[in-house]
Scaffold this motif. Structure first.
Motif, PDB file in Angstrom:
ATOM      1  N   SER A  39     -71.252  26.273  19.611  1.00 13.48           N
ATOM      2  CA  SER A  39     -70.537  27.339  18.906  1.00 13.48           C
ATOM      3  C   SER A  39     -70.175  28.492  19.839  1.00 13.48           C
ATOM      4  CB  SER A  39     -71.386  27.882  17.746  1.00 13.48           C
ATOM      5  OG  SER A  39     -72.505  28.632  18.227  1.00 13.48           O
ATOM      6  N   ARG A  40     -70.759  28.494  21.038  1.00 17.94           N
ATOM      7  CA  ARG A  40     -70.504  29.552  22.014  1.00 17.94           C
ATOM      8  C   ARG A  40     -69.371  29.139  22.949  1.00 17.94           C
ATOM      9  NH1 ARG A  40     -72.350  34.379  21.073  1.00 17.94           N
ATOM     10  NH2 ARG A  40     -72.318  34.749  23.310  1.00 17.94           N
ATOM     11  N   GLU A  41     -68.530  30.073  23.314  1.00 18.52           N
ATOM     12  CA  GLU A  41     -67.380  29.748  24.159  1.00 18.52           C
ATOM     13  C   GLU A  41     -67.771  29.452  25.600  1.00 18.52           C
ATOM     14  OE1 GLU A  41     -66.053  34.333  25.348  1.00 18.52           O
ATOM     15  OE2 GLU A  41     -64.823  33.140  23.970  1.00 18.52           O
ATOM     16  N   GLU A  42     -69.008  29.833  26.007  1.00 21.33           N
ATOM     17  CA  GLU A  42     -69.398  29.639  27.395  1.00 21.33           C
ATOM     18  C   GLU A  42     -70.187  28.353  27.641  1.00 21.33           C
ATOM     19  OE1 GLU A  42     -70.423  31.917  25.156  1.00 21.33           O
ATOM     20  OE2 GLU A  42     -71.981  33.199  26.036  1.00 21.33           O
ATOM     21  N   PHE A  43     -70.456  27.552  26.599  1.00 20.41           N
ATOM     22  CA  PHE A  43     -71.250  26.339  26.750  1.00 20.41           C
ATOM     23  C   PHE A  43     -70.676  25.178  25.946  1.00 20.41           C
ATOM     24  CE2 PHE A  43     -74.487  29.857  26.704  1.00 20.41           C
ATOM     25  CZ  PHE A  43     -74.800  29.828  28.059  1.00 20.41           C
ATOM     26  N   PHE A 100     -93.335   7.762  26.767  1.00 20.85           N
ATOM     27  CA  PHE A 100     -92.920   8.943  26.008  1.00 20.85           C
ATOM     28  C   PHE A 100     -91.929   9.702  26.875  1.00 20.85           C
ATOM     29  CE2 PHE A 100     -93.232  13.566  25.473  1.00 20.85           C
ATOM     30  CZ  PHE A 100     -92.640  13.654  24.222  1.00 20.85           C
ATOM     31  N   GLU A 101     -90.738   9.935  26.338  1.00 21.38           N
ATOM     32  CA  GLU A 101     -89.699  10.674  27.058  1.00 21.38           C
ATOM     33  C   GLU A 101     -89.476  11.996  26.342  1.00 21.38           C
ATOM     34  OE1 GLU A 101     -86.381   8.004  27.006  1.00 21.38           O
ATOM     35  OE2 GLU A 101     -87.115   6.860  28.737  1.00 21.38           O
ATOM     36  N   PRO A 102     -89.708  13.134  27.019  1.00 21.02           N
ATOM     37  CA  PRO A 102     -89.553  14.442  26.376  1.00 21.02           C
ATOM     38  C   PRO A 102     -88.092  14.839  26.198  1.00 21.02           C
ATOM     39  CG  PRO A 102     -90.131  14.733  28.681  1.00 21.02           C
ATOM     40  CD  PRO A 102     -90.208  13.256  28.404  1.00 21.02           C
ATOM     41  N   PHE A 103     -87.886  15.936  25.513  1.00 23.62           N
ATOM     42  CA  PHE A 103     -86.553  16.510  25.250  1.00 23.62           C
ATOM     43  C   PHE A 103     -85.748  16.657  26.538  1.00 23.62           C
ATOM     44  CE2 PHE A 103     -84.058  20.565  24.904  1.00 23.62           C
ATOM     45  CZ  PHE A 103     -83.145  20.169  23.934  1.00 23.62           C
ATOM     46  N   ILE A 104     -84.513  16.235  26.492  1.00 25.07           N
ATOM     47  CA  ILE A 104     -83.592  16.461  27.610  1.00 25.07           C
ATOM     48  C   ILE A 104     -82.224  16.816  27.046  1.00 25.07           C
ATOM     49  CG2 ILE A 104     -82.966  14.012  27.803  1.00 25.07           C
ATOM     50  CD1 ILE A 104     -82.763  14.546  30.889  1.00 25.07           C
ATOM     51  N   LEU A 105     -81.578  17.775  27.696  1.00 28.36           N
ATOM     52  CA  LEU A 105     -80.291  18.270  27.225  1.00 28.36           C
ATOM     53  C   LEU A 105     -79.418  18.596  28.432  1.00 28.36           C
ATOM     54  CD1 LEU A 105     -78.586  19.474  24.790  1.00 28.36           C
ATOM     55  CD2 LEU A 105     -79.692  21.658  25.327  1.00 28.36           C
ATOM     56  N   HIS A 106     -78.181  18.116  28.405  1.00 31.19           N
ATOM     57  CA  HIS A 106     -77.229  18.428  29.469  1.00 31.19           C
ATOM     58  C   HIS A 106     -76.150  19.339  28.899  1.00 31.19           C
ATOM     59  CE1 HIS A 106     -79.054  14.714  31.154  1.00 31.19           C
ATOM     60  NE2 HIS A 106     -78.951  15.418  32.277  1.00 31.19           N
ATOM     61  N   VAL A 107     -75.943  20.464  29.562  1.00 24.54           N
ATOM     62  CA  VAL A 107     -75.001  21.480  29.084  1.00 24.54           C
ATOM     63  C   VAL A 107     -74.038  21.850  30.209  1.00 24.54           C
ATOM     64  CG1 VAL A 107     -74.755  23.744  28.000  1.00 24.54           C
ATOM     65  CG2 VAL A 107     -76.862  22.423  27.664  1.00 24.54           C
ATOM     66  N   GLN A 108     -72.738  21.783  29.925  1.00 28.43           N
ATOM     67  CA  GLN A 108     -71.771  22.286  30.893  1.00 28.43           C
ATOM     68  C   GLN A 108     -71.540  23.756  30.593  1.00 28.43           C
ATOM     69  OE1 GLN A 108     -68.440  19.797  31.808  1.00 28.43           O
ATOM     70  NE2 GLN A 108     -67.239  21.469  32.682  1.00 28.43           N
ATOM     71  N   CYS A 109     -71.548  24.574  31.651  1.00 25.14           N
ATOM     72  CA  CYS A 109     -71.471  26.024  31.501  1.00 25.14           C
ATOM     73  C   CYS A 109     -70.179  26.558  32.116  1.00 25.14           C
ATOM     74  CB  CYS A 109     -72.671  26.690  32.177  1.00 25.14           C
ATOM     75  SG  CYS A 109     -74.271  26.029  31.632  1.00 25.14           S
ATOM     76  N   ARG A 110     -69.664  27.621  31.517  1.00 29.45           N
ATOM     77  CA  ARG A 110     -68.391  28.179  31.962  1.00 29.45           C
ATOM     78  C   ARG A 110     -68.499  28.800  33.353  1.00 29.45           C
ATOM     79  NH1 ARG A 110     -66.350  32.973  28.322  1.00 29.45           N
ATOM     80  NH2 ARG A 110     -68.331  33.751  29.170  1.00 29.45           N
ATOM     81  N   THR A 111     -69.562  29.565  33.601  1.00 29.11           N
ATOM     82  CA  THR A 111     -69.756  30.222  34.893  1.00 29.11           C
ATOM     83  C   THR A 111     -71.180  30.000  35.371  1.00 29.11           C
ATOM     84  OG1 THR A 111     -70.540  32.328  33.967  1.00 29.11           O
ATOM     85  CG2 THR A 111     -68.141  32.040  34.198  1.00 29.11           C
ATOM     86  N   LEU A 112     -71.411  30.282  36.642  1.00 27.69           N
ATOM     87  CA  LEU A 112     -72.746  30.149  37.205  1.00 27.69           C
ATOM     88  C   LEU A 112     -73.710  31.128  36.544  1.00 27.69           C
ATOM     89  CD1 LEU A 112     -74.582  28.784  39.238  1.00 27.69           C
ATOM     90  CD2 LEU A 112     -73.830  30.443  40.961  1.00 27.69           C
ATOM     91  N   GLN A 113     -73.242  32.321  36.218  1.00 27.85           N
ATOM     92  CA  GLN A 113     -74.103  33.296  35.554  1.00 27.85           C
ATOM     93  C   GLN A 113     -74.515  32.803  34.166  1.00 27.85           C
ATOM     94  OE1 GLN A 113     -72.960  37.396  35.756  1.00 27.85           O
ATOM     95  NE2 GLN A 113     -74.156  37.978  33.967  1.00 27.85           N
ATOM     96  N   ASP A 114     -73.581  32.165  33.449  1.00 27.59           N
ATOM     97  CA  ASP A 114     -73.924  31.581  32.145  1.00 27.59           C
ATOM     98  C   ASP A 114     -75.022  30.534  32.314  1.00 27.59           C
ATOM     99  OD1 ASP A 114     -71.984  33.103  30.793  1.00 27.59           O
ATOM    100  OD2 ASP A 114     -70.430  31.604  31.161  1.00 27.59           O
ATOM    101  N   ALA A 115     -74.895  29.705  33.353  1.00 28.28           N
ATOM    102  CA  ALA A 115     -75.880  28.655  33.609  1.00 28.28           C
ATOM    103  C   ALA A 115     -77.235  29.254  33.969  1.00 28.28           C
ATOM    104  CB  ALA A 115     -75.391  27.742  34.739  1.00 28.28           C
ATOM    105  N   GLN A 116     -77.231  30.327  34.751  1.00 21.60           N
ATOM    106  CA  GLN A 116     -78.486  30.975  35.137  1.00 21.60           C
ATOM    107  C   GLN A 116     -79.182  31.602  33.937  1.00 21.60           C
ATOM    108  OE1 GLN A 116     -76.630  33.376  38.261  1.00 21.60           O
ATOM    109  NE2 GLN A 116     -77.952  32.398  39.770  1.00 21.60           N
TER     110      GLN A 116
END
Length: 257
Positions: A39-43, A100-116
């Motif tokens: 729902s966020r424009e940066e992710f 047992f495999e724990p939670f994993i999530l891959h997210v593409q981020c708009r900027t490096l700061q968003d990712a940080q």
């Protein structure tokens, strides 16, 4: 092409694709996190798994190398009972492994700061193995993950190599890890909500301030004096929103998109 427009195009393409996972939909425990990020424009999210207990037959070739073609004897995203595993093991003909495999999530981020910022949320929530990669085309990906997995061989050539008592012990451990995994997902979601709310309010106040004060300048517009002084540079060492006042560092790897 404008980077923001290109990111928007990538997001639209990704979210329009069919879910190719075995289940064909987002796991229930991960739905809220996935929906909030998208729902966020940066992710936008590209893949996810809320965590699961697996029983795989023929998962390795004997040298520890993962094989592509293996038989799924059992898979569950909920606590698992010993009787279910023992029943599933009757179908094993090769080397069956309980995982047992724990939670994993891959997210593409708009900027490096968003990712940080998102990386900080993940680490603070217990996903300390999370990391950021930057692809050759500039795609910035964040993998949210932890290290509390479990993988134990149970059969060899279809023969059970451990006692039922040991299988029960393994499942107690796996179920405990599953419960802790769900708590971490909850912390991640709650922390993410706070960061999103704080940044929304911050952006709103910033716009109001700029509208009411024509002398207000953007952060990226520095005076000539500051531009010549490397100690005042905006890049690197800057505190990020959502970092709780702490610098965020992440190892970056150059990879293929």
């Amino acid at each position: 092409m404008d980077r923001s427009a290109e990111f928007g195009r990538w997001k639209a393409q990704s979210l329009s694709k069919a879910d190719l996972s075995r289940k064909g939909s987002v796991d229930e425990d991960a739905v809220e996190v996935v929906e909030l990020l998208n729902s966020r424009e940066e992710f936008f999210t590209t893949s996810s798994c809320a965590g699961r207990i697996l029983l795989l037959d023929g998962s390795t070739d004997g040298s520890g190398v993962q094989k592509q073609h293996c038989c799924w004897l059992l898979v569950t995203h909920e606590p698992c009972a010993k009787d279910d595993v023992m029943t599933a093991l009757k179908g094993a003909t090769r080397d069956a492994v309980l995982k047992f495999e724990p939670f994993i999530l891959h997210v593409q981020c708009r900027t490096l700061q968003d990712a940080q910022t998102l990386h900080s949320v993940a680490v603070d929530s217990g996903f300390r193995n999370s990391g950021i990669t930057v692809g050759k085309r500039g795609k910035i990906m964040l993998a949210v993950r932890s290290t509390h997995g479990l993988e134990v061989p149970l059969t060899h050539k279809g023969k059970l190599m451990v006692t039922e008592e040991y299988v029960e012990f393994l499942l107690t451990t796996a179920n405990q890890k599953m419960e802790e995994n769900k708590k971490r997902i909850g912390r991640f979601y709650n922390c993410l909500q706070h960061v999103v709310k704080r940044e929304t309010i911050s952006n709103s106040h910033s716009k109001i301030k700029e509208k009411n004060n024509p002398l207000c300048t953007h952060k990226n517009k520095r005076s000539p004096k500051k531009a010549l002084d490397p100690s005042t540079a905006d890049d690197g060492g800057r505190e990020l929103d959502g970092g709780h006042g702490l610098e965020i560092s992440a190892t970056l790897f150059l990879g293929d998109d």
